[in-house]
Scaffold this motif. Sequence first.
Motif, PDB file in Angstrom:
ATOM      1  N   LEU A 155      86.732  66.698  99.505  1.00  0.00           N
ATOM      2  CA  LEU A 155      86.366  66.562  98.092  1.00  0.00           C
ATOM      3  C   LEU A 155      85.741  67.844  97.558  1.00  0.00           C
ATOM      4  CD1 LEU A 155      84.863  62.933  97.997  1.00  0.00           C
ATOM      5  CD2 LEU A 155      87.013  63.713  96.992  1.00  0.00           C
ATOM      6  N   ALA A 156      84.911  68.489  98.388  1.00  0.00           N
ATOM      7  CA  ALA A 156      84.287  69.740  97.954  1.00  0.00           C
ATOM      8  C   ALA A 156      85.344  70.796  97.663  1.00  0.00           C
ATOM      9  CB  ALA A 156      83.319  70.239  99.025  1.00  0.00           C
ATOM     10  N   GLY A 157      86.386  70.846  98.499  1.00  0.00           N
ATOM     11  CA  GLY A 157      87.450  71.821  98.293  1.00  0.00           C
ATOM     12  C   GLY A 157      88.295  71.531  97.071  1.00  0.00           C
ATOM     13  N   LEU A 158      88.447  70.250  96.730  1.00  0.00           N
ATOM     14  CA  LEU A 158      89.299  69.871  95.600  1.00  0.00           C
ATOM     15  C   LEU A 158      88.553  69.821  94.275  1.00  0.00           C
ATOM     16  CD1 LEU A 158      91.340  66.960  97.259  1.00  0.00           C
ATOM     17  CD2 LEU A 158      92.121  69.308  96.813  1.00  0.00           C
ATOM     18  N   ILE A 159      87.320  69.319  94.310  1.00  0.00           N
ATOM     19  CA  ILE A 159      86.604  69.029  93.064  1.00  0.00           C
ATOM     20  C   ILE A 159      85.744  70.187  92.594  1.00  0.00           C
ATOM     21  CG2 ILE A 159      84.862  67.526  92.016  1.00  0.00           C
ATOM     22  CD1 ILE A 159      85.889  65.327  93.933  1.00  0.00           C
ATOM     23  N   ALA A 160      84.999  70.812  93.525  1.00  0.00           N
ATOM     24  CA  ALA A 160      84.071  71.873  93.132  1.00  0.00           C
ATOM     25  C   ALA A 160      84.754  73.005  92.361  1.00  0.00           C
ATOM     26  CB  ALA A 160      83.344  72.403  94.364  1.00  0.00           C
ATOM     27  N   PRO A 161      85.957  73.472  92.769  1.00  0.00           N
ATOM     28  CA  PRO A 161      86.590  74.546  91.987  1.00  0.00           C
ATOM     29  C   PRO A 161      86.939  74.139  90.552  1.00  0.00           C
ATOM     30  CG  PRO A 161      87.568  74.404  94.182  1.00  0.00           C
ATOM     31  CD  PRO A 161      86.714  73.177  94.003  1.00  0.00           C
ATOM     32  N   LEU A 162      87.165  72.851  90.318  1.00  0.00           N
ATOM     33  CA  LEU A 162      87.561  72.384  88.986  1.00  0.00           C
ATOM     34  C   LEU A 162      86.372  71.967  88.125  1.00  0.00           C
ATOM     35  CD1 LEU A 162      90.665  70.191  89.961  1.00  0.00           C
ATOM     36  CD2 LEU A 162      90.658  72.519  89.005  1.00  0.00           C
ATOM     37  N   GLY A 167      79.866  68.264  89.279  1.00  0.00           N
ATOM     38  CA  GLY A 167      80.954  67.287  89.301  1.00  0.00           C
ATOM     39  C   GLY A 167      81.160  66.684  90.672  1.00  0.00           C
ATOM     40  N   LEU A 168      80.919  67.489  91.704  1.00  0.00           N
ATOM     41  CA  LEU A 168      81.033  66.978  93.070  1.00  0.00           C
ATOM     42  C   LEU A 168      80.028  65.856  93.309  1.00  0.00           C
ATOM     43  CD1 LEU A 168      82.195  67.209  95.946  1.00  0.00           C
ATOM     44  CD2 LEU A 168      80.476  68.972  96.399  1.00  0.00           C
ATOM     45  N   PHE A 169      78.785  66.065  92.879  1.00  0.00           N
ATOM     46  CA  PHE A 169      77.756  65.048  93.083  1.00  0.00           C
ATOM     47  C   PHE A 169      78.031  63.788  92.265  1.00  0.00           C
ATOM     48  CE2 PHE A 169      75.410  68.543  94.926  1.00  0.00           C
ATOM     49  CZ  PHE A 169      74.666  67.925  95.933  1.00  0.00           C
ATOM     50  N   LEU A 170      78.759  63.922  91.170  1.00  0.00           N
ATOM     51  CA  LEU A 170      79.090  62.745  90.370  1.00  0.00           C
ATOM     52  C   LEU A 170      79.922  61.753  91.180  1.00  0.00           C
ATOM     53  CD1 LEU A 170      78.571  61.740  87.479  1.00  0.00           C
ATOM     54  CD2 LEU A 170      80.773  62.720  86.830  1.00  0.00           C
ATOM     55  N   PHE A 171      80.680  62.257  92.138  1.00  0.00           N
ATOM     56  CA  PHE A 171      81.464  61.379  92.998  1.00  0.00           C
ATOM     57  C   PHE A 171      80.581  60.610  93.976  1.00  0.00           C
ATOM     58  CE2 PHE A 171      85.013  63.478  91.212  1.00  0.00           C
ATOM     59  CZ  PHE A 171      86.134  62.720  91.515  1.00  0.00           C
ATOM     60  N   GLY A 172      79.302  60.924  94.002  1.00  0.00           N
ATOM     61  CA  GLY A 172      78.368  60.154  94.805  1.00  0.00           C
ATOM     62  C   GLY A 172      78.203  58.730  94.309  1.00  0.00           C
ATOM     63  N   LEU A 173      78.729  58.439  93.119  1.00  0.00           N
ATOM     64  CA  LEU A 173      78.670  57.077  92.586  1.00  0.00           C
ATOM     65  C   LEU A 173      79.718  56.157  93.208  1.00  0.00           C
ATOM     66  CD1 LEU A 173      78.210  57.940  88.788  1.00  0.00           C
ATOM     67  CD2 LEU A 173      76.461  57.038  90.325  1.00  0.00           C
ATOM     68  N   LEU A 174      80.638  56.706  93.990  1.00  0.00           N
ATOM     69  CA  LEU A 174      81.716  55.900  94.582  1.00  0.00           C
ATOM     70  C   LEU A 174      81.216  54.699  95.394  1.00  0.00           C
ATOM     71  CD1 LEU A 174      84.366  58.558  95.721  1.00  0.00           C
ATOM     72  CD2 LEU A 174      84.626  56.793  93.976  1.00  0.00           C
ATOM     73  N   PRO A 175      80.135  54.817  96.166  1.00  0.00           N
ATOM     74  CA  PRO A 175      79.687  53.655  96.934  1.00  0.00           C
ATOM     75  C   PRO A 175      79.329  52.437  96.083  1.00  0.00           C
ATOM     76  CG  PRO A 175      78.707  55.638  97.825  1.00  0.00           C
ATOM     77  CD  PRO A 175      79.390  56.033  96.551  1.00  0.00           C
ATOM     78  N   LEU A 176      79.125  52.635  94.786  1.00  0.00           N
ATOM     79  CA  LEU A 176      78.835  51.484  93.925  1.00  0.00           C
ATOM     80  C   LEU A 176      80.024  50.524  93.893  1.00  0.00           C
ATOM     81  CD1 LEU A 176      77.004  53.152  90.894  1.00  0.00           C
ATOM     82  CD2 LEU A 176      76.000  51.884  92.806  1.00  0.00           C
ATOM     83  N   VAL A 177      81.233  51.057  94.109  1.00  0.00           N
ATOM     84  CA  VAL A 177      82.408  50.192  94.200  1.00  0.00           C
ATOM     85  C   VAL A 177      82.260  49.252  95.393  1.00  0.00           C
ATOM     86  CG1 VAL A 177      84.914  50.130  94.513  1.00  0.00           C
ATOM     87  CG2 VAL A 177      83.865  51.939  93.117  1.00  0.00           C
TER      88      VAL A 177
END
Length: 424
Positions: A155-162, A167-177
Amino acid sequence: MNTYEQNKNDRRALVAAIIASGMDDLNVMFLAFSMSTIITQLNLTSAQGGWIGTITNFGMLFGGVVFGVLADRYNKFKVFKWTVIIFSVATGLVFFTESIGYLYLMRFIAGIGVGGEYGVAISIMAGIVPQERMGRISSLNGIVGQVGSITSAILAGLIAPLFGWRGLFLFGLLPLVLVIWMHFAVDATHVSDSGRQTTNSASTSKGRIADLFKTKALMHQTLALMVMTTVQIAGYFGMMNWLPTIMQANIGVSVSGSSAWMVTTILGMCLGMLVFGQLLDHFGPRLVYGVFLCCSAASVYCFTFAKTGPQLLIGGAILGFFVNGMFAGYGAMITRLYPYEVRTVANNTILNVGRAVGGFSSVIIGMILDSSGVPTVMLFLASLYVISFVFMMSLPNLKQARYIKHGQSASKASSVAVAPLAEI
């Protein structure tokens, strides 16, 4: 009737506990992959950047103690869901970071959730899984954690450049699913919790940290296990944080070469956890930890002499196999050594003290590198496992902490392996 195999609610609770362990590792590793960018964009000193991880570890210790007590006193699965919510939301809120003070606060809160999650998840597993399978389940839990680390890297390789590090830390919300799924798929009030039916509900010792030190023998056991987990964390941080840098600086390994080393080392870790769990269930912790600790000391020291690419890759896999293969066994071992009343608080307190103290190994290794060099670092790391071996051998209860075999009643085995608090 084997409730572990037939109870759908328990199976779902078990899956949730295992998956959450991978998700908390994913969240924790986001920091490792974005640290250099955070330091640059927030204009931090190296010391200020280093405190981000340290404060996270302090949060883990605080959360481990608090949620360990709560889980031993109340419904474990409900407490478990709150730990996942806390580290998920706090990780996602890092997206709004504008100052170092705010980032420290969010990482401390995230640490509270992560530190609380581990022991509660282990206790949920121990309440569902037959004791003869606990080593293997703990190993699976550790392997999923490694998968979480690998996913974090992807994820760091895919998201951080964009989208940048925020934005990478925003994906930390995934466990809420996962929490939403748990809410609708798992009946928290009917998750099996072996040991609860034999515990006096009026007991005043349920979930008390003081009970980990109630007698001299129990105090020695608790402190010895803290030393062992401290060595476990210190060795892991030393291996994963420093060895790639050492190889690049002193052996001339390229960044891509050190990345290949990291991959083989993680694969070695996963295989080590898998084998360790199987051996733990068959032979008990004293023999298996003894072998792995001695082999860890030897493999760390011998890695000093690895110079070629193949030697580094093979050595890294062997290091990972022994050094981190042991990690998954602590939950199973601690669960067997402490009574039901303090099962969660024991797991959380012991591991998170190890995290808080062992996390300083990176600083110590840096100081040794500045003053002495790589051979001294490797000798230091190898000596840690010798110290852990000595403390492990000083635990008399490990002689009896064999796991239940097929055909042996749970009550009989439990009476051998886990003594009441007053008798330890």
